[in-house]
Design an enzyme around this catalytic site. Structure first.
Site, short mmCIF file in Angstrom:
data_model
loop_
_atom_site.label_atom_id
_atom_site.label_comp_id
_atom_site.label_asym_id
_atom_site.label_seq_id
_atom_site.Cartn_x
_atom_site.Cartn_y
_atom_site.Cartn_z
N PRO A 187 -4.96 1.08 5.56
CA PRO A 187 -5.83 0.92 6.63
C PRO A 187 -7.15 0.27 6.03
O PRO A 187 -8.05 -0.66 6.94
CB PRO A 187 -6.18 2.55 6.93
CG PRO A 187 -5.15 3.28 6.75
CD PRO A 187 -4.42 2.61 5.48
N SER A 210 -5.77 -7.72 3.13
CA SER A 210 -5.50 -8.60 2.49
C SER A 210 -5.89 -8.42 0.84
O SER A 210 -5.81 -9.11 0.05
CB SER A 210 -6.36 -9.81 3.04
OG SER A 210 -6.00 -10.34 4.16
N ILE A 215 3.39 -1.22 8.37
CA ILE A 215 4.48 -1.20 7.33
C ILE A 215 5.90 -1.53 8.06
O ILE A 215 6.32 -0.78 8.93
CB ILE A 215 4.63 -0.09 6.63
CG1 ILE A 215 3.58 0.45 5.62
CG2 ILE A 215 5.99 -0.19 5.50
CD1 ILE A 215 2.78 -0.78 4.85
N THR A 216 6.43 -2.83 7.78
CA THR A 216 7.54 -3.27 8.40
C THR A 216 8.62 -2.22 8.00
O THR A 216 8.86 -1.94 6.74
CB THR A 216 7.93 -4.70 8.03
OG1 THR A 216 6.93 -5.48 8.44
CG2 THR A 216 9.17 -5.11 8.51
N ARG A 241 6.01 -15.73 0.73
CA ARG A 241 5.31 -16.56 1.73
C ARG A 241 5.89 -17.80 2.10
O ARG A 241 5.80 -18.40 3.24
CB ARG A 241 3.94 -16.85 1.01
CG ARG A 241 2.92 -15.50 1.01
CD ARG A 241 1.96 -15.79 0.20
NE ARG A 241 0.83 -14.67 0.48
CZ ARG A 241 -0.10 -14.43 -0.35
NH1 ARG A 241 -0.46 -15.16 -1.47
NH2 ARG A 241 -1.01 -13.34 -0.30
N GLU A 293 1.69 -11.14 5.23
CA GLU A 293 1.84 -11.77 3.86
C GLU A 293 0.85 -12.59 3.41
O GLU A 293 0.92 -13.61 2.67
CB GLU A 293 3.40 -12.46 3.86
CG GLU A 293 4.54 -11.79 4.24
CD GLU A 293 4.72 -10.65 3.26
OE1 GLU A 293 5.00 -10.99 2.15
OE2 GLU A 293 4.57 -9.61 3.72
N SER A 330 -4.25 -16.52 6.87
CA SER A 330 -4.58 -17.83 6.53
C SER A 330 -5.76 -17.96 5.82
O SER A 330 -5.96 -18.90 5.10
CB SER A 330 -4.62 -18.69 7.96
OG SER A 330 -3.51 -18.69 8.79
#
Length: 369
Positions: free
Chosen positions: A118, A122, A147-148, A234, A349, A352
């Site tokens: 949380p 990044s 979380i995927t 990435r 991931e 930008s």
């Protein structure tokens, strides 16, 4: 320098595209998007047909691009059961690979990567989840967010802080945490903007005991393991964005050419289509270049970040322009779903903005090849 894919890759890509074209029907893609439900049956079919090859990284890249071309939500869902495997493959021991990765590659288990929190997305070095050594195990406390596979994975490669150091990126370690461990909970997140067929959840760890043998690699090296993984993943996210953009362009052309050739459209529309196609081609070259460095064991983080950031922005640009030139036809077609799917490419991931910081740092130190 050869810019063409070899015959093996072309044949593999053709096989993947045939699967996606057959299985990713508009009815199914819409259903999984609306219900925010993981397409387990389609994944099972893909594994049973043996069309997915995880032994060749170029095949993974081709599959990622091709699947996302037909539908990003379902396409990414076919790939995420393996998400994070590189961490164990590169830094885990033989027993961990045998116990966990063999099941994943056989389609008998799903895994996930648990890093984001949380208060630390990044900024990976800012994570708060702790792992305290007690005898022959570690006790983990904390939470992970967005979380995927969070609600469907059987186990997770999870980053936690094992010691407090002067430098924030020191003192972190990676653990394999099984869903069945006492004190582990997940809470599915609903209402996502895009890629709704993928599963996303919040994870909570309350005094979760993790056996010492589930420590991956050396204690205190976790940050570097995860950064190595991001250097690889990435490139795959760039391929996701590339596939989304390719699919949008193809569907846009189909709509525009219903009543005649593209040249019958106003010049401003032709210019827009030309810009979309040009950006997609530039994205493809940059993505393949980044992948080439990685797959030849010579990763170039600056080029990888360039590929990921540019591909993500291209997907968003192409989706926006497609909506502008197709109007109501695009708004009421699968382009609308792809428009929503594209935005996450600029976020996960590494945003930008983070990618551009990496590029700038590498330019400053002269590390761009």
């Amino acid at each position: 320098m050869n810019f063409e894919l070899d015959e093996n890759l072309l044949n593999f890509r053709k096989k993947i595209e045939e699967f996606a074209k057959r299985e990713f029907t508009e009815d199914l893609a819409s259903k999984y998007d609306e219900q925010e439900h993981y397409p387990e049956d389609v994944f099972t079919k893909m594994m049973s047909e043996g069309i997915f090859d995880y032994t060749n990284p170029w095949n993974i890249l081709m599959a990622t691009e091709a699947l996302c071309k037909y539908d990003a939500g379902m396409g990414i869902s076919m790939l995420v059961p393996f998400f994070g495997n590189e961490v164990i493959a590169l830094f885990g021991n033989d027993e961990q690979k045998k116990k966990y990765l063999s099941r994943v590659f056989a389609g008998k288990a799903k895994m996930g990567l648990a890093v984001t929190e949380p208060g630390g997305g990044s900024d990976v070095a800012n994570i708060k989840t702790t792992a305290v050594k007690e005898g022959d195990h570690y006790v983990l406390n904390g939470s992970k967010m967005f979380i995927t596979n969070g609600d469907i994975a059987d186990f997770f490669v999870l980053l936690a802080r094992t010691s407090q150091e002067k430098k924030k990126h020191h003192g972190m370690s990676v653990f394999i945490v099984e869903r069945d461990f006492e004190g582990f909970r997940s809470n599915k997140i609903k209402g996502k903007l895009g890629v709704r067929a993928t599963d996303t959840a919040e994870l909570t760890l309350e005094n979760v005991k993790v056996p010492e043998e589930n420590l991956v690699g050396e204690p205190g090296r976790g940050f570097y393991y995860i950064m190595t993984f991001f250097d690889i993943s990435r490139a795959y996210v760039a391929a996701q964005a590339l596939g989304i953009a390719e699919g949008i362009l193809e569907r846009t052309l189909s709509i525009l050419q219903k009543d005649g050739p593209l040249t019958s459209q106003p010049e401003r529309v032709q210019f827009t289509i030309a810009d979309m196609a040009t950006r997609i081609e530039a994205t493809k070259l940059l993505t393949y270049e980044a992948a080439s460095y990685i797959f030849n064991f010579n990763p170039n983080p600056a080029v990888t970040s360039m590929a990921k950031a540019y591909a993500a922005e291209t997907a968003v640009y192409v989706s926006r322009k497609a909506m502008e030139v197709t109007g109501i036809d695009g708004l009421t077609s699968s382009i609308e779903r792809s428009f929503r799917d594209a935005k996450i490419m600029e976020i996960w991931e590494g945003t930008s903005e983070i990618e551009k910081l990496v590029i700038a740092r590498m330019l400053k130190t002269g590390d761009v090849q």
